[in-house]
Design a protein around this motif. Sequence first.
Motif: not given
Ligand code: UDP
Length: 240
Positions: A12, A15, A53-55, A59-60, A74, A77-78, A134-135, A137, A140-142
């Motif tokens: 993992k 982002g 990830g997508g940060g 980010r949502g 979100d 973000g996905m 991610g999942v 939905a 949630f987060t990645t």
């Molecule tokens: N996200 C979501 N559902 C998931 C995975 C991700 O809604 O199952 C959205 C959520 O808004 C999240 C964004 O995608 O903030 C980016 O993912 P994440 O924050 O996990 O990224 P990372 O912090 O790892 O870069």
Amino acid sequence: MPQPAYKRILLKLSGEVLMGNQQFGIDPEFVAELAREVKAAKDTGLQLCLVIGGGNIFRGMAGAARGMDRAQADYMGMLATVMNALAMQNALEQLGVDTRVQSAVQMDQVCEPVIRRRAERHLEKGRVVIFAAGVGAPYFTTDSGAALRAAEMQCDALLKGTSVDGVYDSDPKSNPDAVRYDTVDYDRVLADNLKVMDASAVALCRDNQIPIVVFSIREKGNLARVLSGEGTKTIVQKGA
Ligand code: UDP
């Protein structure tokens, strides 16, 4: 403790590591650098699943904090995670590594949907499978996506490549005396709210006995070091 030799792992990457030294977005040179590390790991015969990830894009929670509807933010973000997955796919394929992207939000024109049996087949054929969205939905987060796919694909470990070199008993940025754990139990991570992954991801790994290996991906060659049992890291596991 000697580290077990893994056969199949889920890596993992947040982002943010795709930004390189930028403040936002994707730095293709840095993605190429990461892809070289992933290729080197795969070339040892390891089966590799990736979640990014997508940060670095959206980010949502950040959208919601500025007044957006959380679920809508979100979804955005996905979609950001799909962009990152495609960037990594491109970088890996430029190195001759076969890959497939499977997204939890279906978008047939650009990638496959998540189908476990198909993902199994890809891994058997030596392809890297990148799980996006991610999942699938909101709320949630990645991290949770990574834990879910690691369980579903029966990975031996979840490797979390991030910008710190492990899990500390307090924030090393604000406390110079913070101590890094070599190993730590899932329950301590949850009870002390240690910043590893979100609670649902840690609980899912705990319940499925998947060790979480936290290490810095910013140091060149670190993925290979950690996979060979060396390098600085923290292993989150039962009974630590
Ligand atoms: N996200 C979501 N559902 C998931 C995975 C991700 O809604 O199952 C959205 C959520 O808004 C999240 C964004 O995608 O903030 C980016 O993912 P994440 O924050 O996990 O990224 P990372 O912090 O790892 O870069």
